[in-house]
Design an enzyme around this catalytic site. Sequence first.
Site, PDB file in Angstrom:
ATOM      1  CB  SER A   7       5.738  -1.911  11.631  1.00 32.05           C
ATOM      2  OG  SER A   7       5.373  -0.563  11.896  1.00 32.05           O
TER       3      SER A   7
ATOM      4  CG  ASN B 188      -1.703   1.247   1.398  1.00 32.07           C
ATOM      5  OD1 ASN B 188      -1.765   2.081   0.490  1.00 32.07           O
ATOM      6  ND2 ASN B 188      -2.327   1.413   2.565  1.00 32.07           N
TER       7      ASN B 188
ATOM      8  N   GLY C 120       3.008   2.334  10.623  1.00 28.22           N
ATOM      9  CA  GLY C 120       3.977   3.407  10.424  1.00 28.22           C
ATOM     10  C   GLY C 120       4.749   3.778  11.681  1.00 28.22           C
TER      11      GLY C 120
ATOM     12  CG  HIS D  59      -5.629   2.075   5.290  1.00 31.24           C
ATOM     13  ND1 HIS D  59      -5.161   2.978   6.222  1.00 31.24           N
ATOM     14  CD2 HIS D  59      -4.655   1.165   5.113  1.00 31.24           C
ATOM     15  CE1 HIS D  59      -3.936   2.607   6.583  1.00 31.24           C
ATOM     16  NE2 HIS D  59      -3.601   1.511   5.917  1.00 31.24           N
TER      17      HIS D  59
ATOM     18  CD  GLU E 101      -3.212  -2.314   7.352  1.00 26.32           C
ATOM     19  OE1 GLU E 101      -2.148  -2.577   6.801  1.00 26.32           O
ATOM     20  OE2 GLU E 101      -3.823  -1.248   7.165  1.00 26.32           O
TER      21      GLU E 101
ATOM     22  CD  GLU F  31      -2.650   5.523   6.809  1.00 26.99           C
ATOM     23  OE1 GLU F  31      -2.695   5.549   5.563  1.00 26.99           O
ATOM     24  OE2 GLU F  31      -1.713   5.003   7.448  1.00 26.99           O
TER      25      GLU F  31
ATOM     26  CE  LYS G 176      -0.026   3.192   4.802  1.00 23.83           C
ATOM     27  NZ  LYS G 176       0.141   3.275   6.240  1.00 23.83           N
TER      28      LYS G 176
END
Length: 249
Positions: free
Chosen positions: A211, A9, A172, A94, A166, A96, A11
Amino acid sequence: MRRKVIAGNWKMNKNPMDTAKFMEAFPELVKDTSDEVVLCVPYIDLFKAMEMAAGTNVKIGAQNVHYEEKGAYTGEVSVTMLKDIGVEYVIIGHSERRQYYNETDESVNKKLKAALANGLKPIVCVGETLEQREAGITKDFVTTQVRLALEGLSNKEVAKTIIAYEPIWAIGTGKTASAQDANEVCVWVREEIRNLFGDVAEEVIIQYGGSVKSSNAAELFGMSDIDGGLVGGASLDPEEFSKIVNYNK
Ligand code: 13P
């Protein structure tokens, strides 16, 4: 035996020129894997990525999609638009997007249905925050996200849905869930799917994301219920991502 799906991904990273550079190197590095390799790229990179993935075993996906087919939705892209240009995968929900763009369990469910109805392969993301983990409600929270995402789907559709677990605190941050903790949640997700839809749960691909790196991929992907990964930062470098894809070599 479930196939592993290892997806990157990107992003909001890379333009079409960066994409071309990545794709000059990457497919050659992963050509010998029998696992499914996917790159989910920004919309503007889709054409370049697909052009350069043609004839290789690398599949291309988008990172979001709208649930309506067309209309006055400025800035949005529909499932049919993605499908028409040959995109195969799409990430839905996701964290985010849930966090910054008001993505809800309801919109995730609508997007998932639209993707499945049009033959796009969905990767639906779920995962708890650090506060939720510390409060001991991870199982309840994540299985509820799964239930609401899959609401109204047929067994056949569920079989085609990939779930990416996730944990938000691992995204991240360099903090990876231990393989045991990650697997435990993936087991809960599969149990929930079994309770709701029966034996089809055994076919559902459940990825771990947060990660993932070449140094931890083998341990994570070796767990009983982790069927590959959704990789952010480490998917931006062709060498590093290829090492993740080739975790078992
Ligand atoms: P990182 O691999 O950068 O932690 O991101 C994970 C992720 O959000 C993939 O969708």
